[in-house]
Design a protein around this motif. Structure first.
Motif, PDB file in Angstrom:
ATOM      1  N   ASP A 155       0.837  -1.212   0.000  1.00 38.64           N
ATOM      2  CA  ASP A 155       0.000   0.000   0.000  1.00 38.64           C
ATOM      3  C   ASP A 155       0.869   1.258   0.000  1.00 38.64           C
ATOM      4  OD1 ASP A 155      -2.353  -1.380  -0.095  1.00 38.64           O
ATOM      5  OD2 ASP A 155      -2.614  -1.440   2.087  1.00 38.64           O
ATOM      6  N   GLU A 156       1.930   1.208   0.810  1.00 41.19           N
ATOM      7  CA  GLU A 156       2.824   2.360   0.895  1.00 41.19           C
ATOM      8  C   GLU A 156       3.528   2.593  -0.447  1.00 41.19           C
ATOM      9  OE1 GLU A 156       4.908   3.576   4.985  1.00 41.19           O
ATOM     10  OE2 GLU A 156       6.098   2.203   3.792  1.00 41.19           O
ATOM     11  N   PHE A 157       3.933   1.502  -1.079  1.00 41.36           N
ATOM     12  CA  PHE A 157       4.606   1.584  -2.383  1.00 41.36           C
ATOM     13  C   PHE A 157       3.670   2.230  -3.411  1.00 41.36           C
ATOM     14  CE2 PHE A 157       6.073   0.021  -6.496  1.00 41.36           C
ATOM     15  CZ  PHE A 157       7.459   0.052  -6.382  1.00 41.36           C
ATOM     16  N   LEU A 158       2.421   1.800  -3.397  1.00 36.91           N
ATOM     17  CA  LEU A 158       1.473   2.336  -4.382  1.00 36.91           C
ATOM     18  C   LEU A 158       1.152   3.799  -4.112  1.00 36.91           C
ATOM     19  CD1 LEU A 158      -0.943  -0.710  -4.864  1.00 36.91           C
ATOM     20  CD2 LEU A 158       0.882   0.067  -6.384  1.00 36.91           C
ATOM     21  N   LYS A 159       1.120   4.166  -2.840  1.00 38.48           N
ATOM     22  CA  LYS A 159       0.854   5.579  -2.491  1.00 38.48           C
ATOM     23  C   LYS A 159       2.090   6.442  -2.723  1.00 38.48           C
ATOM     24  CE  LYS A 159      -1.651   4.609   1.466  1.00 38.48           C
ATOM     25  NZ  LYS A 159      -1.419   4.568   2.842  1.00 38.48           N
ATOM     26  N   GLY A 160       3.251   5.815  -2.759  1.00 37.83           N
ATOM     27  CA  GLY A 160       4.497   6.564  -2.955  1.00 37.83           C
ATOM     28  C   GLY A 160       4.992   7.215  -1.680  1.00 37.83           C
ATOM     29  N   THR A 161       4.536   6.686  -0.540  1.00 40.75           N
ATOM     30  CA  THR A 161       4.931   7.298   0.744  1.00 40.75           C
ATOM     31  C   THR A 161       6.091   6.553   1.406  1.00 40.75           C
ATOM     32  OG1 THR A 161       3.178   6.005   1.777  1.00 40.75           O
ATOM     33  CG2 THR A 161       2.670   8.305   1.258  1.00 40.75           C
ATOM     34  N   GLY A 162       6.580   5.498   0.755  1.00 39.06           N
ATOM     35  CA  GLY A 162       7.686   4.730   1.329  1.00 39.06           C
ATOM     36  C   GLY A 162       9.021   5.445   1.135  1.00 39.06           C
ATOM     37  N   PHE A 163      10.090   4.799   1.571  1.00 41.12           N
ATOM     38  CA  PHE A 163      11.424   5.386   1.402  1.00 41.12           C
ATOM     39  C   PHE A 163      11.752   5.512  -0.083  1.00 41.12           C
ATOM     40  CE2 PHE A 163      11.586   4.807   5.820  1.00 41.12           C
ATOM     41  CZ  PHE A 163      12.577   5.658   6.287  1.00 41.12           C
ATOM     42  N   PHE A 164      12.376   6.614  -0.430  1.00 40.10           N
ATOM     43  CA  PHE A 164      12.743   6.991  -1.799  1.00 40.10           C
ATOM     44  C   PHE A 164      11.527   7.378  -2.650  1.00 40.10           C
ATOM     45  CE2 PHE A 164      16.389   4.696  -0.196  1.00 40.10           C
ATOM     46  CZ  PHE A 164      17.435   5.514  -0.590  1.00 40.10           C
ATOM     47  N   GLY A 165      10.353   7.468  -2.005  1.00 41.07           N
ATOM     48  CA  GLY A 165       9.196   8.055  -2.677  1.00 41.07           C
ATOM     49  C   GLY A 165       8.527   7.132  -3.681  1.00 41.07           C
ATOM     50  N   SER A 166       7.869   7.751  -4.643  1.00 39.81           N
ATOM     51  CA  SER A 166       7.031   7.020  -5.586  1.00 39.81           C
ATOM     52  C   SER A 166       7.857   6.471  -6.757  1.00 39.81           C
ATOM     53  CB  SER A 166       5.958   7.977  -6.116  1.00 39.81           C
ATOM     54  OG  SER A 166       5.424   7.500  -7.326  1.00 39.81           O
ATOM     55  N   TRP A 167       7.722   5.166  -6.983  1.00 36.62           N
ATOM     56  CA  TRP A 167       8.365   4.560  -8.163  1.00 36.62           C
ATOM     57  C   TRP A 167       7.840   5.244  -9.431  1.00 36.62           C
ATOM     58  CZ3 TRP A 167       6.507   2.216 -12.557  1.00 36.62           C
ATOM     59  CH2 TRP A 167       7.437   1.533 -13.356  1.00 36.62           C
ATOM     60  N   PHE A 168       6.547   5.526  -9.445  1.00 34.52           N
ATOM     61  CA  PHE A 168       5.917   6.107 -10.638  1.00 34.52           C
ATOM     62  C   PHE A 168       6.518   7.488 -10.942  1.00 34.52           C
ATOM     63  CE2 PHE A 168       2.927   3.274  -8.506  1.00 34.52           C
ATOM     64  CZ  PHE A 168       2.655   2.378  -9.531  1.00 34.52           C
ATOM     65  N   ASP A 169       6.646   8.310  -9.909  1.00 29.37           N
ATOM     66  CA  ASP A 169       7.212   9.649 -10.116  1.00 29.37           C
ATOM     67  C   ASP A 169       8.673   9.558 -10.559  1.00 29.37           C
ATOM     68  OD1 ASP A 169       4.838  10.612  -9.284  1.00 29.37           O
ATOM     69  OD2 ASP A 169       5.526  11.307  -7.302  1.00 29.37           O
ATOM     70  N   HIS A 170       9.381   8.594  -9.984  1.00 30.44           N
ATOM     71  CA  HIS A 170      10.805   8.450 -10.322  1.00 30.44           C
ATOM     72  C   HIS A 170      10.963   8.135 -11.805  1.00 30.44           C
ATOM     73  CE1 HIS A 170      14.994   7.047 -10.014  1.00 30.44           C
ATOM     74  NE2 HIS A 170      15.024   7.661  -8.839  1.00 30.44           N
ATOM     75  N   VAL A 171      10.253   7.109 -12.242  1.00 24.92           N
ATOM     76  CA  VAL A 171      10.388   6.662 -13.632  1.00 24.92           C
ATOM     77  C   VAL A 171       9.890   7.743 -14.594  1.00 24.92           C
ATOM     78  CG1 VAL A 171       9.529   4.940 -15.268  1.00 24.92           C
ATOM     79  CG2 VAL A 171      10.236   4.239 -13.005  1.00 24.92           C
ATOM     80  N   LYS A 172       8.713   8.294 -14.292  1.00 29.77           N
ATOM     81  CA  LYS A 172       8.147   9.289 -15.230  1.00 29.77           C
ATOM     82  C   LYS A 172       8.977  10.568 -15.229  1.00 29.77           C
ATOM     83  CE  LYS A 172       3.806   8.986 -13.730  1.00 29.77           C
ATOM     84  NZ  LYS A 172       2.366   9.266 -13.668  1.00 29.77           N
ATOM     85  N   GLY A 173       9.469  10.933 -14.048  1.00 28.22           N
ATOM     86  CA  GLY A 173      10.278  12.165 -13.957  1.00 28.22           C
ATOM     87  C   GLY A 173      11.542  12.053 -14.794  1.00 28.22           C
ATOM     88  N   TRP A 174      12.267  10.952 -14.626  1.00 28.11           N
ATOM     89  CA  TRP A 174      13.526  10.811 -15.374  1.00 28.11           C
ATOM     90  C   TRP A 174      13.268  10.557 -16.859  1.00 28.11           C
ATOM     91  CZ3 TRP A 174      18.187  12.337 -14.195  1.00 28.11           C
ATOM     92  CH2 TRP A 174      18.546  12.477 -12.854  1.00 28.11           C
ATOM     93  N   LEU A 175      12.351   9.642 -17.163  1.00 26.54           N
ATOM     94  CA  LEU A 175      12.170   9.292 -18.583  1.00 26.54           C
ATOM     95  C   LEU A 175      11.473  10.411 -19.356  1.00 26.54           C
ATOM     96  CD1 LEU A 175      11.600   5.456 -18.277  1.00 26.54           C
ATOM     97  CD2 LEU A 175      13.709   6.726 -18.722  1.00 26.54           C
ATOM     98  N   GLY A 176      10.860  11.325 -18.624  1.00 20.63           N
ATOM     99  CA  GLY A 176      10.305  12.512 -19.267  1.00 20.63           C
ATOM    100  C   GLY A 176      11.408  13.447 -19.761  1.00 20.63           C
ATOM    101  N   LEU A 177      12.634  13.200 -19.353  1.00 19.78           N
ATOM    102  CA  LEU A 177      13.755  14.059 -19.765  1.00 19.78           C
ATOM    103  C   LEU A 177      14.596  13.439 -20.883  1.00 19.78           C
ATOM    104  CD1 LEU A 177      15.035  15.260 -16.266  1.00 19.78           C
ATOM    105  CD2 LEU A 177      13.614  16.515 -17.883  1.00 19.78           C
TER     106      LEU A 177
END
Ligand code: A3P
Length: 291
Positions: A155-177
């Motif tokens: 649940d924490e992983f899906l919400k992005g509240t775990g350590f190192f934050g959201s997997w989704f934001d990480h991937v989209k943030g970097w690959l958006g560049l």
């Protein structure tokens, strides 16, 4: 640093382990002056960072294996956000391109990166396997809290509240560049399926062509079995107060699809729904199918 073992450092709204990151070390990372010859490995934790650190070290070792056999991965390809970074950076061989690693999000490093032609290698992995690997790692790493249950961790992983934050934001943030930066995307799954081909793709991107004998040498030293036995990549050099591998190995299974052994059908459904919602407009193509 031992007193910071359970400290949480919040950076740009993301929780990071205070044992390895401090406000000063994060500041150092964000204001780093990249050089055009630098190579930056970017991953969300548990995506195959150590594997690709090993491959990058091997690509640039020119057949001289001493560093790969004797220096730990964190000193050959140091993490920019960690407290040890400035010291480790000063120890790198000045005659070779600097190989660097980060788990930070794109927002933190993009401004500094845009000022250079640094090559960025982004490694992605099926987030279901990332989640499983990270769950086990939380039990091994004493600087991360023990998960209360797999369900809560998911649940924490899906919400992005775990350590190192959201997997989704990480991937989209970097690959958006990808259009902005000098970037190559590879995946953990691709490394599994075609290790030689992926190493070739990497070496072409890094403009560091390899002969067949060099490729063979790399393949031999980045296999799961070799790395599991190598104290400079299996984290056995780290004190058990920091990583207690009696609770599980750092190089745990090294397979694709281990999530199937962990997810219930309900958890899979929940994961798929969030994945679809968060990734549907991303335009990103990966070798896994979710949903
Ligand atoms: P598992 O926990 O699924 O086994 P990171 O280095 O980003 O923390 O990622 C660790 C994951 O990569 C672990 O996954 C580890 O086993 C896997 N890994 C590391 N080296 C590997 C290799 N040579 N081949 C396959 N998997 C590897």
């Amino acid at each position: 640093m031992a007193e910071r073992m359970h400290t949480v450092e919040v950076f740009e709204g993301v929780r990071l382990p205070g044992f390895i990151c401090t406000p000063e070390s994060l500041q150092t990372a964000c204001s780093f002056q990249f050089q055009d010859s630098d190579v930056l490995l970017v991953t969300f934790p548990k995506s195959g960072t150590t594997w690709v650190q090993q491959v990058l070290s091997l690509i640039f070792c020119e057949g001289h294996l001493w560093p790969v056999l004797h220096l730990p991965n964190w000193s050959r390809v140091p993490w920019m956000e960690q407290v040890s970074f400035s010291h480790l950076l000063s120890q790198l061989d000045p005659t070779r391109p600097r190989l660097l690693t980060t788990h930070l999000r794109a927002t933190a490093l993009a401004p500094a990166l845009r000022k250079s032609k640094t090559r960025v290698v982004y490694v992605a992995r099926n987030p279901k396997d990332v989640l499983v690997s990270f769950y086990h790692f939380h039990r091994v790493a004493n600087f991360l809290p023990d998960p209360s249950s797999f369900e809560d961790f998911l649940d924490e992983f899906l919400k992005g509240t775990g350590f190192f934050g959201s997997w989704f934001d990480h991937v989209k943030g970097w690959l958006g560049l990808q259009q902005d930066l000098n970037m190559l995307l590879i995946t953990y799954e691709e490394l599994h399926q075609d290790l030689r081909g992926t190493i070739r793709k990497l070496s072409n991107f890094l403009q560091h062509p390899l002969g067949p004998a060099e490729e063979d040498l790399i393949l031999e030293h980045c296999s799961f079995s070799f790395m599991s036995q190598s104290s400079v990549v299996n984290y056995s050099l780290v004190s058990t107060h920091i990583m207690d591998q009696s609770r599980g190995k750092f190089l745990r299974k090294g397979v694709v699809g281990d999530w199937r052994e962990h997810f219930t059908p309900e958890q899979d459904e929940k994961f798929n729904a969030v994945y679809q919602a968060k990734m549907k407009d991303s335009g990103l193509q990966f070798p896994w199918t979710i949903g």
